[in-house]
Design a protein around this motif. Structure first.
Motif, PDB file in Angstrom:
ATOM      1  N   LYS A   1       8.169  -5.852   5.777  1.00  0.00           N
ATOM      2  CA  LYS A   1       6.954  -5.531   5.177  1.00  0.00           C
ATOM      3  C   LYS A   1       6.764  -5.581   3.533  1.00  0.00           C
ATOM      4  O   LYS A   1       5.584  -5.832   2.983  1.00  0.00           O
ATOM      5  CB  LYS A   1       6.441  -4.752   5.854  1.00  0.00           C
ATOM      6  N   LEU A   2       7.373  -4.605   2.823  1.00  0.00           N
ATOM      7  CA  LEU A   2       6.904  -3.790   1.663  1.00  0.00           C
ATOM      8  C   LEU A   2       7.707  -4.746   0.647  1.00  0.00           C
ATOM      9  O   LEU A   2       7.321  -5.316  -0.226  1.00  0.00           O
ATOM     10  CB  LEU A   2       7.988  -2.381   1.722  1.00  0.00           C
ATOM     11  N   ALA A   3       9.128  -5.426   1.008  1.00  0.00           N
ATOM     12  CA  ALA A   3       9.181  -6.163  -0.119  1.00  0.00           C
ATOM     13  C   ALA A   3       8.639  -7.556   0.169  1.00  0.00           C
ATOM     14  O   ALA A   3       8.271  -7.622  -1.226  1.00  0.00           O
ATOM     15  CB  ALA A   3      10.472  -6.534   0.227  1.00  0.00           C
ATOM     16  N   PRO A   4       7.786  -8.414   0.674  1.00  0.00           N
ATOM     17  CA  PRO A   4       6.873  -9.721   0.573  1.00  0.00           C
ATOM     18  C   PRO A   4       5.930  -8.949  -0.298  1.00  0.00           C
ATOM     19  O   PRO A   4       5.540  -9.900  -0.645  1.00  0.00           O
ATOM     20  CB  PRO A   4       7.372  -9.509   2.071  1.00  0.00           C
ATOM     21  N   ALA A   5       5.261  -7.615   0.369  1.00  0.00           N
ATOM     22  CA  ALA A   5       3.886  -7.333   0.206  1.00  0.00           C
ATOM     23  C   ALA A   5       4.233  -7.137  -1.299  1.00  0.00           C
ATOM     24  O   ALA A   5       2.926  -7.161  -2.704  1.00  0.00           O
ATOM     25  CB  ALA A   5       3.578  -6.200   0.914  1.00  0.00           C
ATOM     26  N   HIS A   6       5.109  -6.399  -1.970  1.00  0.00           N
ATOM     27  CA  HIS A   6       5.329  -5.996  -2.990  1.00  0.00           C
ATOM     28  C   HIS A   6       5.889  -7.484  -4.000  1.00  0.00           C
ATOM     29  O   HIS A   6       4.753  -7.209  -5.413  1.00  0.00           O
ATOM     30  CB  HIS A   6       7.055  -5.310  -3.797  1.00  0.00           C
ATOM     31  N   PHE A   7       6.517  -8.423  -3.712  1.00  0.00           N
ATOM     32  CA  PHE A   7       6.585 -10.077  -3.960  1.00  0.00           C
ATOM     33  C   PHE A   7       5.351 -10.622  -4.440  1.00  0.00           C
ATOM     34  O   PHE A   7       4.538 -11.071  -5.380  1.00  0.00           O
ATOM     35  CB  PHE A   7       7.675 -10.511  -4.155  1.00  0.00           C
ATOM     36  N   THR A   8       4.466 -10.558  -3.763  1.00  0.00           N
ATOM     37  CA  THR A   8       2.994 -11.575  -3.294  1.00  0.00           C
ATOM     38  C   THR A   8       2.202 -10.968  -4.369  1.00  0.00           C
ATOM     39  O   THR A   8       1.416 -11.473  -5.361  1.00  0.00           O
ATOM     40  CB  THR A   8       2.758 -11.176  -1.693  1.00  0.00           C
ATOM     41  N   PHE A   9       1.954  -9.612  -4.475  1.00  0.00           N
ATOM     42  CA  PHE A   9       1.141  -8.869  -4.900  1.00  0.00           C
ATOM     43  C   PHE A   9       1.469  -8.843  -6.951  1.00  0.00           C
ATOM     44  O   PHE A   9       0.937  -9.359  -7.739  1.00  0.00           O
ATOM     45  CB  PHE A   9       0.981  -7.741  -5.202  1.00  0.00           C
ATOM     46  N   LEU A  10       2.846  -8.546  -7.209  1.00  0.00           N
ATOM     47  CA  LEU A  10       3.518  -9.536  -8.654  1.00  0.00           C
ATOM     48  C   LEU A  10       3.615 -10.543  -8.584  1.00  0.00           C
ATOM     49  O   LEU A  10       2.749 -11.065 -10.533  1.00  0.00           O
ATOM     50  CB  LEU A  10       4.976  -8.981  -8.521  1.00  0.00           C
ATOM     51  N   MET A  11       3.477 -11.649  -7.643  1.00  0.00           N
ATOM     52  CA  MET A  11       3.090 -13.217  -8.783  1.00  0.00           C
ATOM     53  C   MET A  11       1.535 -13.456  -8.678  1.00  0.00           C
ATOM     54  O   MET A  11       1.170 -15.327  -9.127  1.00  0.00           O
ATOM     55  CB  MET A  11       4.085 -13.164  -7.358  1.00  0.00           C
ATOM     56  N   ASN A  12       0.921 -12.958  -8.062  1.00  0.00           N
ATOM     57  CA  ASN A  12      -0.599 -12.653  -7.582  1.00  0.00           C
ATOM     58  C   ASN A  12      -1.346 -13.251  -9.150  1.00  0.00           C
ATOM     59  O   ASN A  12      -1.310 -12.602 -10.359  1.00  0.00           O
ATOM     60  CB  ASN A  12      -1.574 -12.502  -6.798  1.00  0.00           C
ATOM     61  N   LYS A  13      -1.593 -14.385  -9.522  1.00  0.00           N
ATOM     62  CA  LYS A  13      -2.691 -14.885 -10.734  1.00  0.00           C
ATOM     63  C   LYS A  13      -3.951 -14.940 -10.310  1.00  0.00           C
ATOM     64  O   LYS A  13      -4.807 -15.593 -11.530  1.00  0.00           O
ATOM     65  CB  LYS A  13      -1.830 -15.630 -11.369  1.00  0.00           C
ATOM     66  N   ASP A  14      -4.217 -15.094  -8.619  1.00  0.00           N
ATOM     67  CA  ASP A  14      -5.837 -15.231  -8.671  1.00  0.00           C
ATOM     68  C   ASP A  14      -6.822 -13.345  -8.881  1.00  0.00           C
ATOM     69  O   ASP A  14      -6.278 -13.612  -7.470  1.00  0.00           O
ATOM     70  CB  ASP A  14      -5.615 -15.912  -7.125  1.00  0.00           C
ATOM     71  N   PRO A  15      -7.874 -13.691  -9.499  1.00  0.00           N
ATOM     72  CA  PRO A  15      -8.421 -12.215  -9.188  1.00  0.00           C
ATOM     73  C   PRO A  15      -8.322 -12.324  -8.265  1.00  0.00           C
ATOM     74  O   PRO A  15      -9.078 -10.648  -7.798  1.00  0.00           O
ATOM     75  CB  PRO A  15      -9.313 -12.661 -10.500  1.00  0.00           C
ATOM     76  N   ALA A  16      -9.701 -13.694  -7.144  1.00  0.00           N
ATOM     77  CA  ALA A  16      -9.694 -13.099  -5.701  1.00  0.00           C
ATOM     78  C   ALA A  16      -9.137 -13.003  -4.607  1.00  0.00           C
ATOM     79  O   ALA A  16      -9.650 -12.131  -3.609  1.00  0.00           O
ATOM     80  CB  ALA A  16     -10.504 -14.398  -5.499  1.00  0.00           C
ATOM     81  N   LYS A  17      -7.582 -13.019  -5.256  1.00  0.00           N
ATOM     82  CA  LYS A  17      -6.748 -12.202  -3.926  1.00  0.00           C
ATOM     83  C   LYS A  17      -6.411 -10.851  -4.332  1.00  0.00           C
ATOM     84  O   LYS A  17      -5.833 -10.506  -3.277  1.00  0.00           O
ATOM     85  CB  LYS A  17      -5.957 -13.239  -3.574  1.00  0.00           C
ATOM     86  N   GLU A  18      -6.743 -10.842  -5.600  1.00  0.00           N
ATOM     87  CA  GLU A  18      -5.371  -9.489  -6.524  1.00  0.00           C
ATOM     88  C   GLU A  18      -5.919  -7.958  -5.139  1.00  0.00           C
ATOM     89  O   GLU A  18      -5.316  -7.106  -4.695  1.00  0.00           O
ATOM     90  CB  GLU A  18      -6.560  -8.661  -7.604  1.00  0.00           C
ATOM     91  N   ALA A  19      -6.994  -7.521  -4.981  1.00  0.00           N
ATOM     92  CA  ALA A  19      -7.787  -6.381  -4.056  1.00  0.00           C
ATOM     93  C   ALA A  19      -6.633  -6.942  -2.821  1.00  0.00           C
ATOM     94  O   ALA A  19      -5.965  -5.901  -2.049  1.00  0.00           O
ATOM     95  CB  ALA A  19      -9.248  -6.107  -3.789  1.00  0.00           C
TER      96      ALA A  19
END
Length: 296
Positions: free
Chosen positions: A175-193
């Protein structure tokens, strides 16, 4: 770098070199950081660590004493390997730290043939009987049982406590490690929240479920050991690249983090901020994908 460790190790299942078994969940963020260490982020070809010595096998050797009881195979920026490093320090085991350069084909072939057929770190070799173990959580339980008379116990004595440690590790890895990495790598503003929400839900699990002062109670355990390298990377990378800090409402989590960050075993293994920056900058530049080396 010869100095005595701050703690001591343990004892568990004897996996012999020829019995290669894979247990445990591999989280994306940690695998990514292990792979990054092989992208030439920190040291030149044929040299596996600084300070260290090149050898014909492409392995660097940083010895704590003239002869270590445990050979610790690692990469400088890998959070999985840092888990084992922390455990070695906590237990006070004599070890020699060997940095592996996977860009050196000779070194990589030797390592896969003789130490870890998966070609990952960490791995250890117990020089007392030649036993070779890999996968950080398996290594750490082995150390805790094998060197039970050295340093503090890092696993609880009761079945429920051991299960609690493994549940914490499962949450971290899945849970935590994938969530961290996904949020960090996101470049799509629509997915940020949405991705920030997933991260905060994973953090809130810590807030609600840690017993205190450590994750499973009064004892510093493998649950804390496993989490430390990931929180080190999470807090640094999200502040640096996302201008994000853990919510102040997570007060119990913040108190736990301050406590575990003060342990000598973490202080001596803590990664330099400039090296963390290099690793995560590399990920962001190359648009690193889930799946580790095979996909990248």
């Amino acid at each position: 770098l010869a100095h005595r460790p701050f703690s001591e190790v343990c004892r568990a299942m004897a996996l012999h070199r020829n019995r290669h078994r894979l247990l445990g969940v591999v989280s994306v963020a940690a695998l990514a950081a292990c792979v990054a260490a092989g992208f030439g982020v920190a040291w030149p070809r044929g040299w596996v660590g600084a300070p260290g010595r090149p050898s014909s096998a492409g392995l660097g050797h940083i010895a704590r004493r003239a002869a270590g009881e445990v050979e610790f195979y690692t990469m400088d920026m890998c959070p999985y390997a840092q888990r084992t490093w922390i455990a070695l320090e906590e237990k006070g085991i004599s070890y020699s730290r060997k940095l592996v350069d996977f860009r050196d084909e000779t070194a990589k072939a030797w390592y896969k043939e003789n130490i870890n057929p998966l070609g990952k770190v960490p791995s250890i070799k117990d020089t007392s009987d030649g036993t070779v173990i890999y996968e950080s959580e398996i290594i750490n339980e082995y150390l805790d049982q094998k060197f039970a008379g050295s340093g503090p116990d890092l696993m609880p004595r009761d079945a429920a406590g051991c299960a609690a440690v493994r549940i914490w590790n499962n949450h971290l890895n899945s849970k935590l490690a994938p969530a961290h990495f996904t949020f960090l790598m996101n470049k799509d503003p629509a997915k940020e929240a949405e991705q920030q929400k997933a991260l905060e839900e994973a953090l809130e699990y810590f807030e609600k479920n840690l017993v205190g002062p450590y994750l499973v109670g009064d004892q510093f355990t493998m649950a804390d050991v496993s989490a430390l390298p990931f929180f080190e990377r999470l807090t640094y990378s999200l502040l640096r690249f996302k201008n994000y800090e853990m919510p102040v409402s997570l007060q119990r989590l913040r108190e736990w983090l301050a406590l575990v960050n003060s342990r000598p075993s973490f202080i001596v293994t803590k990664r330099p901020d400039d090296k963390l920056e290099e690793v995560y900058q590399k990920f962001l530049e190359m648009d690193y994908k889930f799946g580790g080396l095979n996909k990248n």
